[in-house]
Design a protein around this motif. Structure first.
Motif, PDB file in Angstrom:
ATOM      1  N   ASP A 193      15.704  29.388 -31.379  1.00 10.95           N
ATOM      2  CA  ASP A 193      14.631  28.623 -30.744  1.00 10.95           C
ATOM      3  C   ASP A 193      13.737  29.532 -29.908  1.00 10.95           C
ATOM      4  OD1 ASP A 193      16.279  29.088 -28.598  1.00 10.95           O
ATOM      5  OD2 ASP A 193      16.011  27.104 -27.727  1.00 10.95           O
ATOM      6  N   VAL A 194      13.792  30.819 -30.183  1.00 10.07           N
ATOM      7  CA  VAL A 194      12.956  31.762 -29.443  1.00 10.07           C
ATOM      8  C   VAL A 194      11.713  32.114 -30.260  1.00 10.07           C
ATOM      9  CG1 VAL A 194      12.857  34.067 -28.441  1.00 10.07           C
ATOM     10  CG2 VAL A 194      14.926  32.707 -28.228  1.00 10.07           C
ATOM     11  N   ILE A 195      10.582  32.043 -29.604  1.00  2.15           N
ATOM     12  CA  ILE A 195       9.321  32.337 -30.273  1.00  2.15           C
ATOM     13  C   ILE A 195       9.106  33.848 -30.309  1.00  2.15           C
ATOM     14  CG2 ILE A 195       6.821  32.064 -30.133  1.00  2.15           C
ATOM     15  CD1 ILE A 195       7.347  29.337 -28.850  1.00  2.15           C
ATOM     16  N   VAL A 196       9.028  34.388 -31.521  1.00  2.68           N
ATOM     17  CA  VAL A 196       8.829  35.827 -31.664  1.00  2.68           C
ATOM     18  C   VAL A 196       7.349  36.155 -31.558  1.00  2.68           C
ATOM     19  CG1 VAL A 196       9.233  37.818 -33.126  1.00  2.68           C
ATOM     20  CG2 VAL A 196      10.802  35.888 -33.204  1.00  2.68           C
ATOM     21  N   LEU A 219       1.667  34.607 -23.660  1.00  8.88           N
ATOM     22  CA  LEU A 219       2.459  33.776 -22.767  1.00  8.88           C
ATOM     23  C   LEU A 219       3.731  33.291 -23.459  1.00  8.88           C
ATOM     24  CD1 LEU A 219       2.084  32.630 -19.940  1.00  8.88           C
ATOM     25  CD2 LEU A 219       1.099  30.590 -20.963  1.00  8.88           C
ATOM     26  N   LEU A 220       3.616  32.967 -24.745  1.00  7.98           N
ATOM     27  CA  LEU A 220       4.734  32.333 -25.442  1.00  7.98           C
ATOM     28  C   LEU A 220       5.710  33.329 -26.034  1.00  7.98           C
ATOM     29  CD1 LEU A 220       3.051  29.373 -27.316  1.00  7.98           C
ATOM     30  CD2 LEU A 220       3.937  29.493 -25.014  1.00  7.98           C
ATOM     31  N   ARG A 221       5.288  34.575 -26.202  1.00  6.63           N
ATOM     32  CA  ARG A 221       6.160  35.530 -26.866  1.00  6.63           C
ATOM     33  C   ARG A 221       7.458  35.695 -26.082  1.00  6.63           C
ATOM     34  NH1 ARG A 221       2.786  39.911 -27.386  1.00  6.63           N
ATOM     35  NH2 ARG A 221       1.746  38.712 -28.998  1.00  6.63           N
ATOM     36  N   GLY A 222       8.578  35.498 -26.790  1.00  7.80           N
ATOM     37  CA  GLY A 222       9.881  35.711 -26.162  1.00  7.80           C
ATOM     38  C   GLY A 222      10.415  34.515 -25.389  1.00  7.80           C
ATOM     39  N   THR A 223       9.687  33.412 -25.381  1.00  9.32           N
ATOM     40  CA  THR A 223      10.204  32.238 -24.674  1.00  9.32           C
ATOM     41  C   THR A 223      10.891  31.311 -25.673  1.00  9.32           C
ATOM     42  OG1 THR A 223       8.164  31.005 -25.024  1.00  9.32           O
ATOM     43  CG2 THR A 223       8.327  32.278 -23.003  1.00  9.32           C
ATOM     44  N   THR A 233      10.877  26.152 -22.883  1.00 12.03           N
ATOM     45  CA  THR A 233      10.038  26.865 -21.922  1.00 12.03           C
ATOM     46  C   THR A 233       8.591  26.875 -22.395  1.00 12.03           C
ATOM     47  OG1 THR A 233      11.925  28.297 -21.502  1.00 12.03           O
ATOM     48  CG2 THR A 233       9.802  29.045 -20.686  1.00 12.03           C
ATOM     49  N   ALA A 234       8.416  27.146 -23.700  1.00 10.66           N
ATOM     50  CA  ALA A 234       7.061  27.216 -24.237  1.00 10.66           C
ATOM     51  C   ALA A 234       6.327  25.896 -24.034  1.00 10.66           C
ATOM     52  CB  ALA A 234       7.123  27.564 -25.726  1.00 10.66           C
ATOM     53  N   ARG A 235       7.025  24.793 -24.263  1.00 13.84           N
ATOM     54  CA  ARG A 235       6.378  23.497 -24.101  1.00 13.84           C
ATOM     55  C   ARG A 235       5.941  23.269 -22.659  1.00 13.84           C
ATOM     56  NH1 ARG A 235       6.649  19.413 -27.704  1.00 13.84           N
ATOM     57  NH2 ARG A 235       4.973  18.719 -26.354  1.00 13.84           N
ATOM     58  N   LEU A 236       6.818  23.659 -21.722  1.00 14.53           N
ATOM     59  CA  LEU A 236       6.477  23.482 -20.309  1.00 14.53           C
ATOM     60  C   LEU A 236       5.297  24.372 -19.929  1.00 14.53           C
ATOM     61  CD1 LEU A 236      10.066  23.283 -18.834  1.00 14.53           C
ATOM     62  CD2 LEU A 236       8.342  21.494 -18.703  1.00 14.53           C
ATOM     63  N   LEU A 237       5.281  25.593 -20.450  1.00 15.98           N
ATOM     64  CA  LEU A 237       4.178  26.501 -20.129  1.00 15.98           C
ATOM     65  C   LEU A 237       2.861  25.962 -20.677  1.00 15.98           C
ATOM     66  CD1 LEU A 237       5.824  29.989 -20.809  1.00 15.98           C
ATOM     67  CD2 LEU A 237       5.168  29.027 -18.598  1.00 15.98           C
ATOM     68  N   ILE A 238       2.902  25.461 -21.912  1.00 18.05           N
ATOM     69  CA  ILE A 238       1.669  24.943 -22.497  1.00 18.05           C
ATOM     70  C   ILE A 238       1.181  23.731 -21.703  1.00 18.05           C
ATOM     71  CG2 ILE A 238       0.682  23.849 -24.541  1.00 18.05           C
ATOM     72  CD1 ILE A 238       2.494  25.652 -26.221  1.00 18.05           C
ATOM     73  N   ALA A 239       2.117  22.870 -21.325  1.00 13.82           N
ATOM     74  CA  ALA A 239       1.715  21.717 -20.520  1.00 13.82           C
ATOM     75  C   ALA A 239       1.154  22.170 -19.181  1.00 13.82           C
ATOM     76  CB  ALA A 239       2.909  20.783 -20.316  1.00 13.82           C
ATOM     77  N   GLY A 240       1.728  23.252 -18.645  1.00  8.02           N
ATOM     78  CA  GLY A 240       1.273  23.765 -17.362  1.00  8.02           C
ATOM     79  C   GLY A 240      -0.125  24.369 -17.423  1.00  8.02           C
ATOM     80  N   LEU A 241      -0.517  24.807 -18.611  1.00  7.23           N
ATOM     81  CA  LEU A 241      -1.867  25.344 -18.754  1.00  7.23           C
ATOM     82  C   LEU A 241      -2.923  24.271 -18.543  1.00  7.23           C
ATOM     83  CD1 LEU A 241      -1.725  27.689 -21.871  1.00  7.23           C
ATOM     84  CD2 LEU A 241      -2.203  28.339 -19.535  1.00  7.23           C
ATOM     85  N   GLY A 242      -2.561  23.028 -18.856  1.00  5.47           N
ATOM     86  CA  GLY A 242      -3.532  21.946 -18.748  1.00  5.47           C
ATOM     87  C   GLY A 242      -4.732  22.188 -19.638  1.00  5.47           C
TER      88      GLY A 242
END
Lengths: 311, 394
Positions: free
Chosen positions: B201-204, B362-366, B370-379
């Motif tokens: 589930d890690v984004i390369v 931002l998403l590499r390695g997450t 985590t990626a979903r939360l980061l994307i939501a946090g970008l607004g």
């Protein structure tokens, strides 16, 4: 705590799934009511939501994904309910029990280990990325909760000096175990919520992965899984009663009714917690589970063992 | 007949709706969600869980193809609606229910769709649909995995080429899976597609793109809006972003709280008490130790943040949104003019573009969560992006 626990005829076993389903339904109804309340809708309509959901899922067709592992998928979906029913076999209802196993506590533990496989199979079977991620998230959660749960289960058995559930109930004649082993009780409750993939531990079916292992199940399969989740939650709540809450002990009411009342209260608490707290990320939880919870569980066993030997 | 019709009637009280938002149609989506809430319906997390596909806005070609693909994944009984105006919403949904409970029509639908599925082509033309479907790994979205791997000689279960291998972050060889996230995902920016290569589930690696709305700009009414209305729009947007983030964090009660405040502002309710309510929600979020612990270490880095260079934690971002919304709500009853947002529109578009550009790093390695939360946090405001595109094309 008047009469000893007696094993009843296996014919009564037909009632066990029925009772379990009623508890599962009650849990789902309470959940629906709480959802409705926080959304500002009438509570009654929310309490009826499980019926609508059952009707909906019975009407819905099964969607099968490409190259799905259908056999394992179905085993996972149907298995939860089976495991929940097997769990409650050893739980005494007041003075009666269906199977008075001399290793009843271990039996319960065996059944909850089977849940590892079931949730993972549900995630695996769909052959889809999000579902599989959900399945593995459950496994990583399981690695965190299982050992603390085992020690939490063994603590009352140590105090009672028996793995027989009836003996554990009898040993609480003077004092309920929840009073002097609160840590074990809390860990047990947390683990039940975790193995039901519920509330703060529902990351395997999380919103961030489109429902996780539930992402691709539809129709009857989904109904079985959702019912199964409530059923294992209810079975866990029911097992807390003989283990920590004195079994059927209580004033005025008959023993069997006390068992039911206590189970209902514990189940209600389990259901309600979902609405109060955010989910706990599995990677975060692993740290806490191994560094804080597991030592706490061991310490609790140690304290109980010293007291049990000393008395 | 009796049993089936009773079932249908019961089922119709809790319809699950898969919502697709076209960039720029956030208001239709919010109005739809509010109406669903009133009816006690709920939003589906995946096509397999949905009875009704609701497309908010008019999608462009690519997005429409994605919607059609998702439509095929609804198990049925199923129906679909297109939400473009708020006025007809209740009637539209009533019509959808009537269609859902109509057993004969549903049976017809099932019969019609069973034919092509039965004659399924074992070698699908994946390229055509590549990256457009929902996340479940139908053959269409499994797309060409790693075809460079000499996939022709390998067994292809269900027409899906096996995943190729690659070194993961610990230096072990692990399967690489191409999974497009979006554009149809709950709590996801409208029209966004992130083509990910996953190991576990890690984004390369990730590439972001936007599937646009049909090019028929109907922004005339927006231009005429006053400052006060603009402030209200900002509050609505902030509450919406907060509720999405809270939903992804799995905190249902707080999510619904934010959602309700959003819907109140959307309805045009008096905002006098709003500031206080938003403030209460903010304090509640701030106080939650579980949320703090759960979001610990999630930061927006680099160009993804407005404050250049400084990392911004997701939790502070969330609290900041709620604080800003509370302050805005506090100023409206006073009637004082708010700093016009219109002037900032170009800036907003630039910010959205920066955020989109920052996504791959931002998403590499997450991991996915985590990626979903980061994307939501970008607004991410994908509608603002569209304006820049249009300007740049002019």
């Amino acid at each position: 705590m008047t009469e000893p626990i007696v094993q009843v005829s296996p014919a009564w076993a037909v009632l066990a799934p029925l009772a379990l389903l009623l508890f599962a339904l009650a849990g789902a109804g309470l959940n629906g009511a709480l959802v409705a309340r926080s959304a500002g809708r009438p509570v009654r309509s929310g309490a009826g939501a499980p019926f609508a959901q059952v009707a909906r899922l019975l009407r819905q067709r099964r969607q099968v994904t490409v190259a799905a592992d259908v056999l394992l998928w179905r085993i996972g979906a149907g298995g939860l309910l089976v495991v929940a029913i097997l769990k409650i076999l050893v739980i005494p209802l007041g003075p009666w029990t269906l199977a008075d196993l001399d290793v009843g506590v271990v039996w319960f533990n065996t059944m909850d280990v089977m849940i590892w496989a079931l949730f993972w199979l549900i995630g695996w079977g769909a052959n889809s990325a999000h579902a599989l991620v959900g399945g593995y998230r459950f496994l990583s959660l399981a690695v965190s909760y299982e050992l603390p749960l085992m020690f939490a289960l063994i603590t009352p058995a140590v105090a009672a000096r028996s793995l027989r559930v009836g003996d554990v109930v009898a040993a609480q004649h003077d004092l309920w175990f929840v009073i002097w082993m609160p840590v074990a009780f809390v860990i047990f409750c947390g683990s039940v919520i975790a193995f039901s993939s519920w509330g703060p531990f529902a990351t395997g079916a999380g919103r961030d992965i489109a429902g996780g292992f539930l992402a691709d199940v539809s129709g009857v399969d989904r109904l079985l899984i959702l019912t199964g989740r409530y059923a294992v939650l209810a079975a866990g709540a029911a097992f807390a009663v003989p283990l920590f809450l004195g079994g059927g002990a209580g004033p005025l009411l008959p023993d069997w009714l006390w068992t039911i009342v206590k189970t209902a209260l514990v189940l209600a608490a389990f259901v309600a917690i979902r609405h109060r707290v955010p989910t706990i990320r599995p990677d975060r939880f692993a740290e806490v589970a191994w560094i804080i919870v597991l030592p706490a569980a061991l310490l609790q066993v140690l304290v109980v063992a010293i007291i049990a030997v000393g008395s | 007949m009796g049993v089936t019709s009773v079932l249908a009637r019961w089922a119709s009280t809790s319809v699950r709706v898969l919502v697709v938002e076209v960039p720029g149609s956030d208001e239709s989506r919010m109005l739809l969600e509010a109406e669903l809430g009133r009816r006690g319906w709920s939003v589906a997390l995946s096509p397999a869980d949905a009875d009704l596909l609701a497309v908010c806005g008019i999608p462009g070609d690519e997005l429409r193809a994605a919607c059609d693909l998702v439509w095929n994944q609804l198990p049925g009984p199923r129906t679909r609606v297109s939400v473009t105006t708020a006025a007809a919403l209740p009637a539209l949904l009533d019509g959808a229910v009537a269609h859902l409970v109509d057993d004969s029509r549903q049976r017809e639908d099932a019969r019609a769709r069973s034919q092509p599925v039965a004659a399924e082509d074992p070698t699908p033309d994946a390229g055509e649909h590549e990256g457009m479907s929902h996340e479940d790994m139908d053959h269409e979205d499994m797309d060409h995995g790693d075809m460079d791997h000499g996939a022709m000689d390998m067994p292809m279960p269900g027409g899906i080429p096996l995943a190729g291998g690659g070194d993961d972050r610990d230096g072990l060889e692990m399967d690489m899976l191409n999974v497009p996230l979006g554009p149809v995902l709950p709590h996801w920016p409208a029209g966004l597609v992130v083509d990910c290569v996953l190991q576990g589930d890690v984004i390369v690696s990730a590439k972001a793109r936007i599937l646009q709305a049909a090019s028929a700009p109907t922004e005339a009414s927006e231009q005429a809006m006053t400052d006060v209305v603009d402030a209200r729009r900002r509050i609505i947007r902030l509450c919406d972003q907060a509720s999405q983030l809270l939903a992804l964090a799995g905190w249902q009660a707080a999510e619904q709280n934010a959602r309700r405040l959003r819907d109140d502002s959307l309805r045009g309710a008096d905002l006098t008490d709003h500031g206080a309510a938003l403030d209460r929600l903010r304090r509640r979020v701030e106080r939650s130790t579980l949320l703090r612990w759960s979001l610990k270490g999630l930061k927006l880095t680099g160009s993804a943040t407005r404050d250049d260079g400084a990392d911004l934690s997701i939790r502070h971002r969330l609290i900041g949104w709620l604080r800003e919304a509370a302050e805005l709500a506090g100023t409206i009853p006073g009637g004082g003019p708010i700093a016009a947002h219109d002037a900032n529109r170009a800036q907003e578009a630039q910010e959205a573009q920066d955020a989109l550009d920052a996504l791959p790093d931002l998403l590499r390695g997450t991991d996915l969560g985590t990626a979903r939360l980061l994307i939501a946090g970008l607004g991410l405001d994908t509608a603002a992006l569209r304006e820049t595109h249009e300007h740049s094309h002019d």
